[in-house]
Design an enzyme around this catalytic site. Structure first.
Site, PDB file in Angstrom:
ATOM      1  N   GLU A   1      44.677  54.830  36.599  1.00  0.00           N
ATOM      2  CA  GLU A   1      43.532  55.056  38.254  1.00  0.00           C
ATOM      3  C   GLU A   1      43.765  55.420  38.667  1.00  0.00           C
ATOM      4  OE1 GLU A   1      43.038  50.723  39.565  1.00  0.00           O
ATOM      5  OE2 GLU A   1      43.062  49.997  37.776  1.00  0.00           O
TER       6      GLU A   1
ATOM      7  N   GLU B   1      41.674  46.528  29.059  1.00  0.00           N
ATOM      8  CA  GLU B   1      41.484  45.018  29.648  1.00  0.00           C
ATOM      9  C   GLU B   1      39.483  44.591  29.707  1.00  0.00           C
ATOM     10  OE1 GLU B   1      42.515  46.633  33.388  1.00  0.00           O
ATOM     11  OE2 GLU B   1      44.752  47.540  33.098  1.00  0.00           O
TER      12      GLU B   1
HETATM   13  O1  G3I Z   1      53.823  36.700  42.457  1.00  0.00           O
HETATM   14  C1  G3I Z   1      52.424  35.898  43.761  1.00  0.00           C
HETATM   15  C2  G3I Z   1      53.150  34.902  43.112  1.00  0.00           C
HETATM   16  O2  G3I Z   1      54.843  34.991  43.886  1.00  0.00           O
HETATM   17  C3  G3I Z   1      52.288  33.896  44.224  1.00  0.00           C
HETATM   18  O3  G3I Z   1      52.302  32.558  44.018  1.00  0.00           O
HETATM   19  C4  G3I Z   1      51.438  34.160  44.402  1.00  0.00           C
HETATM   20  C5  G3I Z   1      50.373  33.541  45.552  1.00  0.00           C
HETATM   21  O4  G3I Z   1      48.994  33.766  45.319  1.00  0.00           O
HETATM   22  O5  G3I Z   1      50.841  35.536  44.226  1.00  0.00           O
HETATM   23  C6  G3I Z   1      51.175  35.762  42.631  1.00  0.00           C
HETATM   24  O6  G3I Z   1      50.877  37.725  43.236  1.00  0.00           O
HETATM   25  C7  G3I Z   1      49.503  37.654  42.563  1.00  0.00           C
HETATM   26  C8  G3I Z   1      49.721  38.190  41.015  1.00  0.00           C
HETATM   27  O7  G3I Z   1      48.185  39.017  40.530  1.00  0.00           O
HETATM   28  C9  G3I Z   1      49.742  36.977  39.434  1.00  0.00           C
HETATM   29  O8  G3I Z   1      48.567  36.236  39.975  1.00  0.00           O
HETATM   30  C10 G3I Z   1      48.834  38.708  43.402  1.00  0.00           C
HETATM   31  O9  G3I Z   1      48.689  38.502  44.345  1.00  0.00           O
HETATM   32  C11 G3I Z   1      47.916  39.461  42.797  1.00  0.00           C
HETATM   33  O10 G3I Z   1      47.976  40.389  43.784  1.00  0.00           O
HETATM   34  C12 G3I Z   1      47.975  39.330  41.540  1.00  0.00           C
HETATM   35  O11 G3I Z   1      46.779  40.095  41.018  1.00  0.00           O
HETATM   36  C13 G3I Z   1      46.846  41.226  39.937  1.00  0.00           C
HETATM   37  C14 G3I Z   1      46.408  42.608  39.928  1.00  0.00           C
HETATM   38  O12 G3I Z   1      45.595  43.469  38.992  1.00  0.00           O
HETATM   39  C15 G3I Z   1      46.553  43.240  41.620  1.00  0.00           C
HETATM   40  O13 G3I Z   1      48.130  43.224  40.652  1.00  0.00           O
HETATM   41  C16 G3I Z   1      45.867  40.264  38.377  1.00  0.00           C
HETATM   42  O14 G3I Z   1      46.661  39.398  38.493  1.00  0.00           O
HETATM   43  C17 G3I Z   1      45.747  40.629  37.528  1.00  0.00           C
HETATM   44  O15 G3I Z   1      45.002  40.804  36.262  1.00  0.00           O
HETATM   45  C18 G3I Z   1      45.156  42.730  37.563  1.00  0.00           C
HETATM   46  O16 G3I Z   1      45.235  43.408  37.007  1.00  0.00           O
HETATM   47  C19 G3I Z   1      44.961  45.505  37.022  1.00  0.00           C
HETATM   48  C20 G3I Z   1      45.319  46.126  35.881  1.00  0.00           C
HETATM   49  O17 G3I Z   1      46.776  45.589  36.046  1.00  0.00           O
HETATM   50  C21 G3I Z   1      44.335  47.480  36.354  1.00  0.00           C
HETATM   51  N1  G3I Z   1      42.877  47.001  36.504  1.00  0.00           N
HETATM   52  C22 G3I Z   1      42.321  46.180  36.802  1.00  0.00           C
HETATM   53  C23 G3I Z   1      43.257  44.870  36.549  1.00  0.00           C
HETATM   54  C24 G3I Z   1      42.267  44.029  37.346  1.00  0.00           C
HETATM   55  O18 G3I Z   1      42.617  44.150  38.921  1.00  0.00           O
END
Ligand code: G3I
Length: 375
Positions: free
Chosen positions: A168, A284
């Site tokens: 990105e 994705e």
């Molecule tokens: O790790 C913590 C966990 O300890 C806590 O209990 C929980 C409570 O909400 O949060 C956990 O972390 C979250 C993680 O997802 C796991 O569920 C983060 O807050 C959250 O920001 C994270 O979101 C991910 C996001 O990327 C940001 O990294 C999404 O799962 C994931 O699907 C999303 O994937 C992205 C790709 O990497 C890039 N392209 C877009 C795509 C969708 O946004």
């Protein structure tokens, strides 16, 4: 009259328009025959393999303790990617430490089952740790970036199917003339950070396929067209400079209800990327149903139609070698929290429902794989 890809490219808009009107007619006739009810039982993995394509999904380690889900992953997938465990913030408790517990576990699972795994992602503006802002500056950023890539890609050298080296990097609305995204890496290193990342990845894992991964490329509107043009320009520039980049990852987070036409507008883009000698991965794929009707059958039908129409065009391009959905079952999807429905109904963006049953979306992917020309 038949044109080579390069000739067609040189002919420009006229040829593109003529080609797309033929393609539209073809796809309309294909769509009128679209029947997603009876596609047979063979798994997505088997159907993909029959065409020389990989099908897989994003997973998180915690989901694998769900034995029913785990079984479905093994049944359907011949490629996997960690949804979060390979991200910078997950691996870096501090500037001088790495934690590979989660990434080792996931890769171990994939290797035990002989399933290739993708590495997502080495350089991204999100999922950075809390300490990043304060401790990474213009003086040490190059060392931090290259050290991260050397250590991570070096640890898993020869074991990763393909690395999303940079994720990105483009955002036209950020207002830069070069349309690059204003990221913490760009702020500290300038636009050379992209090239630097690919060079470091190639040195650390010479066998890995090195991918530039991007979002927002699918739409039938000028913003998406601007992004597509910029992606081609960026990739062509990297290749001209001798930078080792091997593939484009098209994220493919689709929005149910949006007007994508028949996705015919993507054909010239796909062939432009292929003409650069690059492979293409759908990295994705999912379909947000946030704005679709509540009625289950209608909702599932619209989701499935998008899956089918999108993949029919993507898989028609021989450079597309893999399709990964961002999750496999509605039981585990980022969209539950990131794009929930206002009516409180559970979202249904993935091939299997939350009871792990195959949905029309699964049938749509199956049908698109069956229709794909062999690689
Ligand atoms: O790790 C913590 C966990 O300890 C806590 O209990 C929980 C409570 O909400 O949060 C956990 O972390 C979250 C993680 O997802 C796991 O569920 C983060 O807050 C959250 O920001 C994270 O979101 C991910 C996001 O990327 C940001 O990294 C999404 O799962 C994931 O699907 C999303 O994937 C992205 C790709 O990497 C890039 N392209 C877009 C795509 C969708 O946004």
């Amino acid at each position: 009259m038949m044109f080579t890809r390069r000739q067609a490219l040189q002919l420009g808009v006229g040829a593109t328009a003529a080609a797309s009107s033929v393609a539209i007619a073809n796809s309309l006739s294909k769509q009128s025959q679209l029947d997603l009810t009876d596609v047979g039982n063979a798994s997505l993995r088997e159907r993909a393999a029959a065409k020389g394509i990989l099908y897989g999904a994003a997973i998180e380690w915690a989901e694998l303790s769900d034995s029913g889900f785990n079984q479905q992953i093994l049944q359907e997938c011949n490629i996997l990617v960690a949804e979060n465990e390979f991200k910078f913030g997950r691996m870096r408790p501090s500037l001088d430490r790495f934690d590979f517990t989660a990434s080792d576990r996931l890769l171990g699972f994939a290797r035990r089952h002989s399933i290739p795994m993708r590495g997502h992602t080495l350089v991204w503006h999100l999922a950075l740790p809390d300490w990043f802002e304060e401790q990474v500056n213009r003086r040490n950023a190059e060392q931090v970036l290259t050290n991260h890539i050397q250590t991570v890609a070096g640890r898993y050298r020869g074991q990763i199917h393909s690395w999303d080296v940079v994720n990105e990097a483009i955002e036209p609305s950020d207002g830069r003339r070069d349309r690059l995204r204003r990221t913490p890496w760009l702020e500290r290193l300038g636009d050379g950070y992209i090239e630097l990342a690919f060079q470091a990845a190639a040195a650390a894992d010479p066998e890995g396929m090195l991918v530039y991964n991007e979002l927002g490329l699918e739409g039938n509107h000028s913003d998406a067209e601007t992004r597509r043009r910029k992606v081609v320009e960026l990739l062509a520039g990297l290749i001209d400079n001798g930078v080792p980049v091997h593939a484009l990852g098209i994220q493919s987070h689709l929005t149910g209800g949006a007007d994508y036409g028949q996705f015919e507008h993507l054909r010239p883009f796909l062939s432009d990327v292929a003409s650069l000698g690059l492979q293409i991965l759908v990295t994705e794929l999912d379909v947000s149903d946030q704005h679709l009707p509540a009625d289950l059958q209608e909702r599932d039908r619209q989701i499935a139609t998008l899956y089918h129409d999108y993949l029919a065009v993507l898989l028609d391009e021989a450079a597309v070698i893999a399709v990964l959905t961002w999750g496999l079952s509605d039981r585990y999807t980022w969209l539950s929290s990131h794009a929930p429905r206002q009516d409180g109904n559970a979202v249904r963006p993935l091939p299997l429902d939350d009871q792990l049953n195959r949905k029309q979306a699964w049938n749509a992917i199956a049908r698109a794989l069956d229709q794909a020309p062999p690689r």
